[in-house]
Design a protein around this motif. Sequence first.
Motif, PDB file in Angstrom:
ATOM      1  N   ILE A 124       0.845  -1.202   0.000  1.00 16.53           N
ATOM      2  CA  ILE A 124       0.000   0.000   0.000  1.00 16.53           C
ATOM      3  C   ILE A 124       0.876   1.246   0.000  1.00 16.53           C
ATOM      4  O   ILE A 124       0.628   2.213  -0.729  1.00 16.53           O
ATOM      5  N   GLY A 125       1.931   1.218   0.818  1.00 15.05           N
ATOM      6  CA  GLY A 125       2.841   2.360   0.884  1.00 15.05           C
ATOM      7  C   GLY A 125       3.528   2.626  -0.444  1.00 15.05           C
ATOM      8  O   GLY A 125       3.652   3.776  -0.875  1.00 15.05           O
ATOM      9  N   GLU A 126       3.962   1.562  -1.113  1.00 17.67           N
ATOM     10  CA  GLU A 126       4.621   1.710  -2.418  1.00 17.67           C
ATOM     11  C   GLU A 126       3.644   2.291  -3.441  1.00 17.67           C
ATOM     12  O   GLU A 126       4.014   3.143  -4.260  1.00 17.67           O
ATOM     13  N   PHE A 127       2.410   1.834  -3.392  1.00 14.74           N
ATOM     14  CA  PHE A 127       1.368   2.334  -4.305  1.00 14.74           C
ATOM     15  C   PHE A 127       1.122   3.826  -4.072  1.00 14.74           C
ATOM     16  O   PHE A 127       1.125   4.630  -5.011  1.00 14.74           O
ATOM     17  N   LEU A 128       0.922   4.191  -2.809  1.00 16.19           N
ATOM     18  CA  LEU A 128       0.659   5.594  -2.481  1.00 16.19           C
ATOM     19  C   LEU A 128       1.846   6.484  -2.846  1.00 16.19           C
ATOM     20  O   LEU A 128       1.669   7.622  -3.289  1.00 16.19           O
ATOM     21  N   ALA A 129       3.045   5.961  -2.664  1.00 17.49           N
ATOM     22  CA  ALA A 129       4.243   6.738  -2.972  1.00 17.49           C
ATOM     23  C   ALA A 129       4.314   7.078  -4.461  1.00 17.49           C
ATOM     24  O   ALA A 129       4.670   8.195  -4.837  1.00 17.49           O
ATOM     25  N   LYS A 151       7.186  -4.010  -8.249  1.00 18.85           N
ATOM     26  CA  LYS A 151       6.408  -4.395  -9.439  1.00 18.85           C
ATOM     27  C   LYS A 151       4.917  -4.434  -9.109  1.00 18.85           C
ATOM     28  O   LYS A 151       4.083  -4.121  -9.952  1.00 18.85           O
ATOM     29  N   THR A 152       4.604  -4.837  -7.871  1.00 20.25           N
ATOM     30  CA  THR A 152       3.194  -4.906  -7.454  1.00 20.25           C
ATOM     31  C   THR A 152       2.557  -3.525  -7.509  1.00 20.25           C
ATOM     32  O   THR A 152       1.470  -3.349  -8.067  1.00 20.25           O
ATOM     33  N   ALA A 153       3.229  -2.538  -6.949  1.00 25.04           N
ATOM     34  CA  ALA A 153       2.689  -1.178  -6.951  1.00 25.04           C
ATOM     35  C   ALA A 153       2.567  -0.633  -8.365  1.00 25.04           C
ATOM     36  O   ALA A 153       1.598   0.058  -8.693  1.00 25.04           O
ATOM     37  N   MET A 154       3.528  -0.933  -9.213  1.00 16.46           N
ATOM     38  CA  MET A 154       3.471  -0.496 -10.612  1.00 16.46           C
ATOM     39  C   MET A 154       2.227  -1.070 -11.300  1.00 16.46           C
ATOM     40  O   MET A 154       1.538  -0.375 -12.049  1.00 16.46           O
ATOM     41  N   SER A 155       1.936  -2.336 -11.002  1.00 15.73           N
ATOM     42  CA  SER A 155       0.765  -2.993 -11.581  1.00 15.73           C
ATOM     43  C   SER A 155      -0.527  -2.348 -11.094  1.00 15.73           C
ATOM     44  O   SER A 155      -1.453  -2.109 -11.873  1.00 15.73           O
ATOM     45  N   TRP A 156      -0.600  -2.059  -9.791  1.00 13.97           N
ATOM     46  CA  TRP A 156      -1.799  -1.430  -9.234  1.00 13.97           C
ATOM     47  C   TRP A 156      -2.039  -0.055  -9.861  1.00 13.97           C
ATOM     48  O   TRP A 156      -3.171   0.298 -10.187  1.00 13.97           O
ATOM     49  N   VAL A 157      -0.957   0.712 -10.009  1.00 14.28           N
ATOM     50  CA  VAL A 157      -1.091   2.047 -10.601  1.00 14.28           C
ATOM     51  C   VAL A 157      -1.557   1.929 -12.053  1.00 14.28           C
ATOM     52  O   VAL A 157      -2.438   2.677 -12.496  1.00 14.28           O
ATOM     53  N   ARG A 158      -1.003   0.992 -12.775  1.00 14.39           N
ATOM     54  CA  ARG A 158      -1.382   0.790 -14.180  1.00 14.39           C
ATOM     55  C   ARG A 158      -2.866   0.420 -14.304  1.00 14.39           C
ATOM     56  O   ARG A 158      -3.559   0.872 -15.209  1.00 14.39           O
ATOM     57  N   LYS A 159      -3.345  -0.397 -13.360  1.00 18.95           N
ATOM     58  CA  LYS A 159      -4.746  -0.840 -13.394  1.00 18.95           C
ATOM     59  C   LYS A 159      -5.680   0.129 -12.661  1.00 18.95           C
ATOM     60  O   LYS A 159      -6.901  -0.073 -12.653  1.00 18.95           O
ATOM     61  N   LYS A 160      -5.087   1.150 -12.010  1.00 13.48           N
ATOM     62  CA  LYS A 160      -5.846   2.168 -11.265  1.00 13.48           C
ATOM     63  C   LYS A 160      -6.664   1.555 -10.129  1.00 13.48           C
ATOM     64  O   LYS A 160      -7.824   1.891  -9.899  1.00 13.48           O
ATOM     65  N   ILE A 161      -6.024   0.637  -9.418  1.00 11.09           N
ATOM     66  CA  ILE A 161      -6.657  -0.005  -8.264  1.00 11.09           C
ATOM     67  C   ILE A 161      -5.625  -0.179  -7.150  1.00 11.09           C
ATOM     68  O   ILE A 161      -4.420  -0.113  -7.404  1.00 11.09           O
ATOM     69  N   CYS A 162      -6.108  -0.402  -5.934  1.00 11.45           N
ATOM     70  CA  CYS A 162      -5.243  -0.812  -4.832  1.00 11.45           C
ATOM     71  C   CYS A 162      -5.750  -2.182  -4.412  1.00 11.45           C
ATOM     72  O   CYS A 162      -6.743  -2.295  -3.685  1.00 11.45           O
ATOM     73  N   ASN A 163      -5.100  -3.212  -4.892  1.00 13.30           N
ATOM     74  CA  ASN A 163      -5.599  -4.579  -4.733  1.00 13.30           C
ATOM     75  C   ASN A 163      -5.092  -5.232  -3.451  1.00 13.30           C
ATOM     76  O   ASN A 163      -4.655  -6.377  -3.454  1.00 13.30           O
ATOM     77  N   SER A 164      -5.173  -4.486  -2.342  1.00 13.48           N
ATOM     78  CA  SER A 164      -4.694  -5.005  -1.067  1.00 13.48           C
ATOM     79  C   SER A 164      -5.749  -5.878  -0.394  1.00 13.48           C
ATOM     80  O   SER A 164      -6.948  -5.619  -0.499  1.00 13.48           O
ATOM     81  N   LYS A 165      -5.281  -6.905   0.314  1.00 12.70           N
ATOM     82  CA  LYS A 165      -6.180  -7.783   1.053  1.00 12.70           C
ATOM     83  C   LYS A 165      -6.378  -7.301   2.498  1.00 12.70           C
ATOM     84  O   LYS A 165      -7.107  -7.928   3.268  1.00 12.70           O
ATOM     85  N   LEU A 166      -5.725  -6.213   2.841  1.00 11.68           N
ATOM     86  CA  LEU A 166      -5.869  -5.664   4.190  1.00 11.68           C
ATOM     87  C   LEU A 166      -7.306  -5.180   4.398  1.00 11.68           C
ATOM     88  O   LEU A 166      -7.835  -4.419   3.598  1.00 11.68           O
ATOM     89  N   GLU A 167      -7.918  -5.645   5.471  1.00 11.06           N
ATOM     90  CA  GLU A 167      -9.300  -5.262   5.750  1.00 11.06           C
ATOM     91  C   GLU A 167      -9.366  -3.883   6.396  1.00 11.06           C
ATOM     92  O   GLU A 167      -8.529  -3.518   7.213  1.00 11.06           O
ATOM     93  N   ARG A 168     -10.379  -3.132   6.022  1.00 12.83           N
ATOM     94  CA  ARG A 168     -10.562  -1.784   6.570  1.00 12.83           C
ATOM     95  C   ARG A 168     -11.107  -1.859   7.995  1.00 12.83           C
ATOM     96  O   ARG A 168     -11.961  -2.684   8.291  1.00 12.83           O
ATOM     97  N   ASN A 169     -10.589  -0.996   8.847  1.00 15.53           N
ATOM     98  CA  ASN A 169     -11.101  -0.898  10.212  1.00 15.53           C
ATOM     99  C   ASN A 169     -10.824   0.510  10.733  1.00 15.53           C
ATOM    100  O   ASN A 169     -10.266   1.353  10.020  1.00 15.53           O
ATOM    101  N   GLU A 170     -11.195   0.789  11.949  1.00 18.62           N
ATOM    102  CA  GLU A 170     -11.017   2.131  12.505  1.00 18.62           C
ATOM    103  C   GLU A 170      -9.542   2.517  12.593  1.00 18.62           C
ATOM    104  O   GLU A 170      -9.186   3.681  12.439  1.00 18.62           O
TER     105      GLU A 170
END
Length: 213
Positions: A124-129, A151-170
């Motif tokens: 997630i950090g690499e993607f945001l960076a 490479k993962t972050a590059m792929s997410w940016v190319r696809k315009k998604i953040c494909n993280s499995k981290l669940e959202r919480n407070e």
Amino acid sequence: MSKKKKKYYTVWKGHNTGVFKSWDDCKAQIKDFKGAQYKSFITFDAAKKAYKNDPKDYIGKSKTFKSELTEAQLKKIGKPNYNSISVDAASSGNPGKMEYRGVDTKTKKQLFIQGPFEEGTNNIGEFLAIVHGLAFLKQRKSNCIIYTDSKTAMSWVRKKICNSKLERNEKNKELFNLVDRAVNWLKTNSYATTIVKWETKAWGEIPADFGRK
């Protein structure tokens, strides 16, 4: 299977400071401690020596690097393009405290930094960076390229998604608000910036590396 090398962890700032013999012990000292300073070393003596000295002499400092690639391979890859910025992220655990930043590739001058966020991942950090870097360069009408070692972050940016499995919480709400903004930016903005994979095997750690490995 090769045996994992033993590491020792120096903590300069944390709940307790000193040299610790396991990552779990080190993590306990830096967890929820704002401004924690720490780094791993291969030997106990190196970690002990570092503890007696200024952390600035170790954190963020580049190690002497010698590539194991052949001359032919190095020639094929070439040198880094210094008309660029480099981005990277660091996470204490997965998930864990995460921060990211961007620097000038040549001078290593810090251009932006965000975090630490309470519960994030390195991906997630690499993607945001990268997205932060894209917006940063577009705002300045810069023709610089962006280097990343993910490479993962590059792929997410190319696809315009953040494909993280981290669940959202407070705990990670603030982080995911930033993720949503980043995804929205990608979907609503165009950019000419080229995103390039940093050649770690040829050039060593990316200049934006936090130096905590």
